[in-house]
Design a protein around this motif. Structure first.
Motif, mmCIF file in Angstrom:
data_model
loop_
_atom_site.group_PDB
_atom_site.id
_atom_site.type_symbol
_atom_site.label_atom_id
_atom_site.label_comp_id
_atom_site.label_asym_id
_atom_site.label_seq_id
_atom_site.Cartn_x
_atom_site.Cartn_y
_atom_site.Cartn_z
ATOM 1 N N ARG A 3 -9.389 13.249 6.814
ATOM 2 C CA ARG A 3 -9.676 14.057 8.002
ATOM 3 C C ARG A 3 -9.591 15.551 7.682
ATOM 4 O O ARG A 3 -10.399 16.352 8.166
ATOM 5 C CB ARG A 3 -8.712 13.698 9.127
ATOM 6 N N GLU A 50 -8.953 12.666 -6.007
ATOM 7 C CA GLU A 50 -8.160 11.464 -6.314
ATOM 8 C C GLU A 50 -7.234 11.674 -7.514
ATOM 9 O O GLU A 50 -6.027 11.396 -7.409
ATOM 10 C CB GLU A 50 -9.081 10.269 -6.551
ATOM 11 N N GLY A 110 -3.932 2.735 -1.605
ATOM 12 C CA GLY A 110 -4.768 1.685 -1.063
ATOM 13 C C GLY A 110 -4.307 0.316 -1.544
ATOM 14 O O GLY A 110 -3.401 0.199 -2.376
ATOM 15 N N ALA A 132 -1.228 15.308 -0.673
ATOM 16 C CA ALA A 132 -2.475 15.497 0.080
ATOM 17 C C ALA A 132 -2.880 16.961 0.110
ATOM 18 O O ALA A 132 -4.071 17.300 -0.007
ATOM 19 C CB ALA A 132 -2.324 14.964 1.498
ATOM 20 N N THR A 145 0.853 -1.175 0.000
ATOM 21 C CA THR A 145 0.000 0.000 0.000
ATOM 22 C C THR A 145 0.893 1.230 0.000
ATOM 23 O O THR A 145 1.547 1.534 0.989
ATOM 24 C CB THR A 145 -0.920 0.014 1.235
ATOM 25 N N GLY A 174 -6.486 6.724 0.291
ATOM 26 C CA GLY A 174 -6.109 6.431 1.669
ATOM 27 C C GLY A 174 -7.260 6.030 2.561
ATOM 28 O O GLY A 174 -7.050 5.583 3.680
ATOM 29 N N GLY A 217 1.424 5.157 -0.153
ATOM 30 C CA GLY A 217 0.790 6.470 0.004
ATOM 31 C C GLY A 217 -0.708 6.341 0.136
ATOM 32 O O GLY A 217 -1.230 5.643 1.002
ATOM 33 N N PHE A 218 -1.422 7.001 -0.803
ATOM 34 C CA PHE A 218 -2.886 7.018 -0.757
ATOM 35 C C PHE A 218 -3.501 5.983 -1.692
ATOM 36 O O PHE A 218 -4.700 5.964 -1.891
ATOM 37 C CB PHE A 218 -3.391 8.406 -1.150
ATOM 38 N N SER A 223 -10.023 7.096 7.022
ATOM 39 C CA SER A 223 -9.237 7.396 8.229
ATOM 40 C C SER A 223 -7.899 8.068 7.909
ATOM 41 O O SER A 223 -7.104 8.314 8.815
ATOM 42 C CB SER A 223 -8.975 6.094 9.014
ATOM 43 N N SER A 224 -7.649 8.371 6.642
ATOM 44 C CA SER A 224 -6.376 8.973 6.253
ATOM 45 C C SER A 224 -6.312 10.440 6.674
ATOM 46 O O SER A 224 -7.322 11.072 6.965
ATOM 47 C CB SER A 224 -6.186 8.865 4.740
ATOM 48 N N ALA A 225 -5.096 10.973 6.675
ATOM 49 C CA ALA A 225 -4.910 12.390 7.010
ATOM 50 C C ALA A 225 -5.643 13.281 6.016
ATOM 51 O O ALA A 225 -6.211 14.312 6.391
ATOM 52 C CB ALA A 225 -3.416 12.724 7.025
#
Length: 449
Positions: A347, A380, A129, A315, A124, A339, A126-127, A342-344
């Motif tokens: 959030r 994305e 997945g 991000a 996985t 991500g 970075g973002f 729950s990713s930064a």
């Protein structure tokens, strides 16, 4: 006047003098003059609305009320589908994370449906997945991620991979595909997985069920001309929304620009960008003076509250894209956030939307135009582009045209440039500068020459 314009006027000439300048401005003259054409258009709307209302009249009851029930059901069902889509995607991502080499899976639905064996779990990054590599019975290798699996996956069992197996060798792939076919042939039909009945309806929640009962009980439900009335009702509803927006534009034009300036200053004083007497620019106001985006106040509030602190460059580019982007039409489902929830990044997006909601309430209270909404529609592709992915990979599976993507990237770069100067912390300024370089590359950089 924008919030940025308001703080700059107060800083340069003071609020009282700024108000006098605005009252004598050419923009106010143009605003009053432009109302004539808008009023003519509003009159035509009124006449058309009267005709539509006449056409949708029903001898059995109030069809306006019946049409409102239909729209209510449609809105509730749409929200339910979007919630279900988000939950299915999250469930699929969790299932992908649990896969191990040798697991036999069934891809349910979509263009990649069928059975396959996992040959590599993959990392996985970075973002991105989870994206395991699988081999199908047709000997083809594929990488899977949650976007490609609208129907989800099911683990059917496990198949031992040959010792020293390498997916790069064609004969090894051919032998493993043959072993997978034998493994499936040896299983009873139930082990292959039962096909879910097509057209299966999801369980309706109580609110939708109540609305449907009210719809069926309405007198107009039994009208033989119901669908004809419904078409006229839909036209009426669409034009009524346009008419309401037009009337708001007229009110906005006829209201004094200076009066709007007063309301803008009230908002700025309430949030601490101006002093309580609205005569001086505060330290946060100095930051706002350097932000020229359309959503200038939203950006300044996110900076002041530290909403975007701690994000990496991709991000930060992604969350900035949500501030500048405006979709041409409403998306069919909730966009995928790299991500996961729950990713930064997720959030930061949630907190940005929370700030927007607070500003929306404040602007509505002061009768000001609402700050542009947060739209994560291109988060994305922008994140993946900033991570160094190719244009084809970034736009794969989406409806965004390459030209539109480049155009939005330029706006993202423009705001990131401003953040590299206006951000209150050195770390965020450095991240913004890095994000500019990550987005300004390839076709985006070439188109800027």
């Amino acid at each position: 006047p924008t919030y940025n314009m308001a703080v700059n006027l107060v800083a340069q000439v003071g609020r009282t003098r700024a108000r006098e300048v605005l009252e004598m401005s050419f923009a106010q003259f143009q605003a009053d003059r432009g109302v004539v054409g808008l009023a003519r258009e509003a009159k035509a709307h009124t006449e058309a609305l009267e005709g539509y209302a006449k056409a949708m009249e029903c001898h059995l009851g109030d069809f306006t009320e019946y049409a409102a029930l239909r729209r209510r059901i449609s809105d509730l069902e749409k929200a339910q589908r979007q919630d279900a889509s988000r939950e299915r995607r999250a469930e699929t991502a969790r299932a992908l994370e649990q896969l191990r080499p040798g697991d036999v899976i069934q891809v349910k639905g979509g263009r990649r449906s069928g059975f396959a064996v996992v040959v590599q779990v993959g990392q996985t990054e970075g973002f991105a997945g989870p994206a395991p590599t699988v081999l199908g019975v047709d000997t083809r290798l594929r990488r899977l991620d949650a976007r490609d699996l609208p129907g989800g996956i099911r683990t059917a069992g496990a198949l031992a991979l040959p010792k020293g197996f390498s997916a790069r060798r064609p004969h090894a792939r051919k032998d493993l595909a043959a072993a997978l076919r034998r493994w499936l042939d040896e299983r009873d039909p139930p082990a292959r997985g039962k096909r879910e009945p097509r057209g299966r309806q999801e369980h309706d929640d109580a609110e939708i069920a109540a609305a449907r009962r009210a719809l069926r009980a309405h007198p107009c439900h039994g009208c033989p001309d119901r669908e004809d009335h419904a078409r006229w009702a839909e036209r009426w509803h669409k034009l009524d929304r346009e008419h309401g927006a037009l009337l708001r534009r007229i009110r906005g034009r006829t209201d004094s620009i200076a009066r709007d300036f007063d309301r803008t200053c009230k908002v700025l004083a309430r949030l601490g960008y101006l002093s309580p007497d609205r005569e001086e620019v505060t330290e946060p106001g100095e930051v706002l003076r350097r932000v020229y985006a359309e959503s200038d106040l939203l950006v300044a509030e996110c900076l002041r509250r530290g909403v975007w602190e701690g994000l990496d460059a991709p991000a930060l580019a992604g969350v900035v894209s949500a501030v500048v982007y405006e979709a041409r039409r409403e998306a069919a489902g909730a966009p995928h956030i790299p991500g996961g929830p729950s990713s930064a990044l997720a959030r930061a997006l949630d907190e940005t939307y929370r700030v927007f909601s607070e500003l929306e309430d404040l602007e509505t209270e002061q009768r000001l135009d609402v700050t542009g909404a947060v739209d994560p529609g291109i988060v994305e592709p922008v994140v993946r582009w900033a991570q160094g992915r190719g244009l084809d990979a970034v736009l794969r599976g989406g409806e965004l045209a390459a030209g539109d993507f480049v155009r939005w990237c330029k706006q993202v770069i423009d705001l990131l440039d401003q953040l590299s100067i206006a951000a209150p912390t050195p770390r965020l300024r450095a991240t913004a500068s890095k994000a500019v370089g990550a987005v300004r590359r390839g076709v985006v950089a070439y188109s800027s020459l």
